[in-house]
Design a protein around this motif. Structure first.
Motif, PDB file in Angstrom:
ATOM      1  N   PRO A  81     -13.602  -0.739   1.352  1.00  0.00           N
ATOM      2  CA  PRO A  81     -13.172   0.529   1.947  1.00  0.00           C
ATOM      3  C   PRO A  81     -12.073   1.178   1.124  1.00  0.00           C
ATOM      4  N   ILE A  82     -11.934   2.485   1.235  1.00  0.00           N
ATOM      5  CA  ILE A  82     -10.755   3.169   0.669  1.00  0.00           C
ATOM      6  C   ILE A  82      -9.767   3.337   1.824  1.00  0.00           C
ATOM      7  N   TYR A  83      -8.573   2.779   1.656  1.00  0.00           N
ATOM      8  CA  TYR A  83      -7.617   2.715   2.770  1.00  0.00           C
ATOM      9  C   TYR A  83      -6.753   3.967   2.849  1.00  0.00           C
ATOM     10  N   THR A  84      -6.173   4.172   4.020  1.00  0.00           N
ATOM     11  CA  THR A  84      -5.246   5.287   4.234  1.00  0.00           C
ATOM     12  C   THR A  84      -3.833   4.761   4.038  1.00  0.00           C
ATOM     13  N   PRO A  85      -2.977   5.473   3.263  1.00  0.00           N
ATOM     14  CA  PRO A  85      -1.627   4.945   3.044  1.00  0.00           C
ATOM     15  C   PRO A  85      -0.778   4.964   4.316  1.00  0.00           C
ATOM     16  N   GLY A  86       0.045   3.911   4.480  1.00  0.00           N
ATOM     17  CA  GLY A  86       1.031   3.896   5.552  1.00  0.00           C
ATOM     18  C   GLY A  86       2.149   4.867   5.194  1.00  0.00           C
ATOM     19  N   PRO A  87       3.137   5.065   6.106  1.00  0.00           N
ATOM     20  CA  PRO A  87       4.159   6.093   5.893  1.00  0.00           C
ATOM     21  C   PRO A  87       4.906   5.972   4.563  1.00  0.00           C
ATOM     22  N   LYS A  88       5.162   4.741   4.093  1.00  0.00           N
ATOM     23  CA  LYS A  88       5.944   4.562   2.855  1.00  0.00           C
ATOM     24  C   LYS A  88       5.047   4.262   1.640  1.00  0.00           C
ATOM     25  N   GLU A  89       3.760   4.444   1.790  1.00  0.00           N
ATOM     26  CA  GLU A  89       2.814   4.054   0.723  1.00  0.00           C
ATOM     27  C   GLU A  89       2.143   5.265   0.087  1.00  0.00           C
ATOM     28  N   ILE A  90       1.540   5.002  -1.083  1.00  0.00           N
ATOM     29  CA  ILE A  90       0.678   6.008  -1.708  1.00  0.00           C
ATOM     30  C   ILE A  90      -0.690   5.384  -1.975  1.00  0.00           C
ATOM     31  N   LEU A  91      -1.716   6.233  -1.951  1.00  0.00           N
ATOM     32  CA  LEU A  91      -3.059   5.808  -2.356  1.00  0.00           C
ATOM     33  C   LEU A  91      -3.252   6.285  -3.793  1.00  0.00           C
ATOM     34  N   VAL A  92      -3.660   5.372  -4.677  1.00  0.00           N
ATOM     35  CA  VAL A  92      -3.789   5.709  -6.102  1.00  0.00           C
ATOM     36  C   VAL A  92      -5.232   5.507  -6.564  1.00  0.00           C
ATOM     37  N   LYS A  93      -5.748   6.515  -7.283  1.00  0.00           N
ATOM     38  CA  LYS A  93      -7.042   6.363  -7.975  1.00  0.00           C
ATOM     39  C   LYS A  93      -6.749   5.616  -9.263  1.00  0.00           C
ATOM     40  N   ILE A  94      -7.283   4.421  -9.411  1.00  0.00           N
ATOM     41  CA  ILE A  94      -6.929   3.583 -10.564  1.00  0.00           C
ATOM     42  C   ILE A  94      -7.718   4.023 -11.803  1.00  0.00           C
ATOM     43  N   ILE A  95      -6.977   4.390 -12.837  1.00  0.00           N
ATOM     44  CA  ILE A  95      -7.617   4.775 -14.103  1.00  0.00           C
ATOM     45  C   ILE A  95      -7.696   3.560 -15.032  1.00  0.00           C
ATOM     46  N   SER A  96      -6.630   2.756 -15.075  1.00  0.00           N
ATOM     47  CA  SER A  96      -6.596   1.582 -15.971  1.00  0.00           C
ATOM     48  C   SER A  96      -6.099   0.372 -15.203  1.00  0.00           C
ATOM     49  N   SER A  97      -6.825  -0.712 -15.349  1.00  0.00           N
ATOM     50  CA  SER A  97      -6.472  -1.958 -14.661  1.00  0.00           C
ATOM     51  C   SER A  97      -6.465  -3.061 -15.716  1.00  0.00           C
ATOM     52  N   ALA A  98      -5.287  -3.639 -15.967  1.00  0.00           N
ATOM     53  CA  ALA A  98      -5.179  -4.624 -17.056  1.00  0.00           C
ATOM     54  C   ALA A  98      -5.425  -6.047 -16.536  1.00  0.00           C
ATOM     55  N   LEU A  99      -5.859  -6.906 -17.458  1.00  0.00           N
ATOM     56  CA  LEU A  99      -6.198  -8.297 -17.116  1.00  0.00           C
ATOM     57  C   LEU A  99      -5.014  -9.211 -17.380  1.00  0.00           C
ATOM     58  N   ASN A 100      -4.879 -10.249 -16.552  1.00  0.00           N
ATOM     59  CA  ASN A 100      -3.824 -11.246 -16.709  1.00  0.00           C
ATOM     60  C   ASN A 100      -4.421 -12.641 -16.647  1.00  0.00           C
TER      61      ASN A 100
END
Ligand SMILES: NC(=O)c1ccc[n+]([C@@H]2O[C@H](COP(=O)([O-])OP(=O)(O)OC[C@H]3O[C@@H](n4cnc5c(N)ncnc54)[C@H](OP(=O)(O)O)[C@@H]3O)[C@@H](O)[C@H]2O)c1
Length: 352
Positions: A22-41
């Protein structure tokens, strides 16, 4: 509720699998971000391979993220829709994880991305820099920390000036940030071990000397001591932290000094002599947990300026093909120690 593509670990020890979340709804202190780059660890292959850290499945991993703010919570004033941001993902809760197309983050633990830094470069920064900052400068007595004075605190740029630093594994992602933070703190000389093809890169980040990591330990120790002008080396950061490197690091460390490690302590008991008073700190790099949060917030409030002014230079990156679907092959390369001096990055929006 709208859905997105996500890469799951379906159950403990199971191989990765593409699916939907699901795509979640941000809580009052949060942001929803469309991820462009996700690095590996490395932790992203260790979790399924060893069955560690995660107990709730199906689980989404991914801890190093950069993207565009899509929606802001009602109490967030720091960001607006469309801002470019970087932040840590969290593998303990799928809503905050990084191997998916959208995720949530608390606004106080994200930073705006300056124009001079790409999304791919940015994704190399959060977790590796965070573990370096937390392990050195957290003042919370319940956290694993050396409790050193940070360069942004009073006296933090002079207290360590002219003292030698030894950083094992300077070309690892953590090692590159450890070199830069040691430079920011004023340590000198900064001596590191790596494969010699990474020497120019590591010197550009602040290393004074690069010793071939493939030499026998005894040769590395004498070379490092010589490069330090035979001054006692009281600051050692083992950013690789396998048994061999921990032993080497401990042998180089002067009595009364501090050794920072990132994996479990594997230093043989017979090496440890209480009279030497060598302190070992096993760091833990999530800014999200309560004992790390205060310094984590400090870090993310300063990160934009550090990136803009070059105090912190991101890792070099290689972008993997096929979005989230390319991550398992990338993690296999990390596992086989086939990635040198750079960060692997995926583009979740390009998932077929
Ligand atoms: N505790 C925590 O919260 C935490 C947080 C982050 C990372 N970690 C752990 O820290 C370690 C490093 O993570 P990372 O992301 O920085 O790894 P990485 O970038 O994937 O590490 C790859 C690098 O390690 C270097 N290397 C491998 N063996 C070495 C050795 N014996 N001596 C010197 N350098 C060596 C290689 O150097 P060359 O190519 O130059 O040979 C290569 O550039 C991992 O074990 C990771 O799981 C822990």
């Amino acid at each position: 509720m709208s859905t997105q593509k996500a890469l799951y670990v379906p159950s403990k020890h199971a191989p990765f699998q593409l699916g939907e979340a699901p795509i979640y709804t941000p809580g009052p202190k949060e942001i929803l971000v469309k991820i462009i780059s996700s690095a590996l660890n490395p932790v992203d292959w260790k979790i399924p391979a060893y069955g560690i850290f995660v107990e709730n499945f199906p689980a989404i991993l991914g801890s190093d993220l950069a993207g565009v703010v899509e929606e802001v919570g009602s109490e967030v004033s720091k960001f607006t829709k469309g801002d470019r941001v970087l932040f840590q993902g969290w593998f303990g809760d799928n809503k905050y994880a990084g191997f998916q197309q959208y995720t949530l983050v608390e606004a106080e633990l994200a930073a705006k991305l300056p124009d001079n830094i790409s999304f791919d470069q940015a994704a190399s920064v959060p977790s590796a820099l965070t573990v370096v900052i937390l392990t050195n400068f957290n003042h919370n007595p319940t956290a694993p920390t050396a409790n050193f004075t940070a360069p942004w605190e009073e006296g933090g740029k002079t207290k360590y000036a002219g003292k030698p630093a030894f950083i094992v594994g300077g070309s690892s992602s953590v090692g590159q940030y450890a070199i830069q933070v040691a430079k920011y703190s004023g340590y000198s000389p900064i001596i590191t071990t790596a494969s010699l093809h990474n020497e120019v890169l590591l010197k550009s980040l602040g290393a004074t000397a690069v010793v071939d990591r493939k030499l026998p330990a005894s040769a590395i120790i004498s070379e490092v001591q010589k490069l330090a002008g035979n001054k006692p080396i009281e600051y050692v950061f083992d950013t690789v932290s396998i048994a061999d490197t921990q032993s080497l690091a401990y042998d180089v460390l002067a009595p009364g000094g501090t050794l920072l490690i990132l994996l479990n302590d594997e230093i043989p008991a017979e090496k440890k002599n209480a009279a030497d008073n060598k302190r070992i700190v096993h760091g833990f790099g999530s800014a999200r947990v309560s004992q790390n949060r205060e310094v984590g917030v400090q870090l993310f409030s300063r990160l934009t300026e550090w990136l803009e002014t070059g105090v912190i230079v991101p890792n070099q990156v290689e972008v993997l093909p096929n979005g989230l679907a390319g991550i398992p092959d990338g993690l296999e390369r990390l596992k086989q120690d086939k990635v040198s001096g750079k960060k692997l990055v995926a583009h979740p929006q390009e998932t077929p």
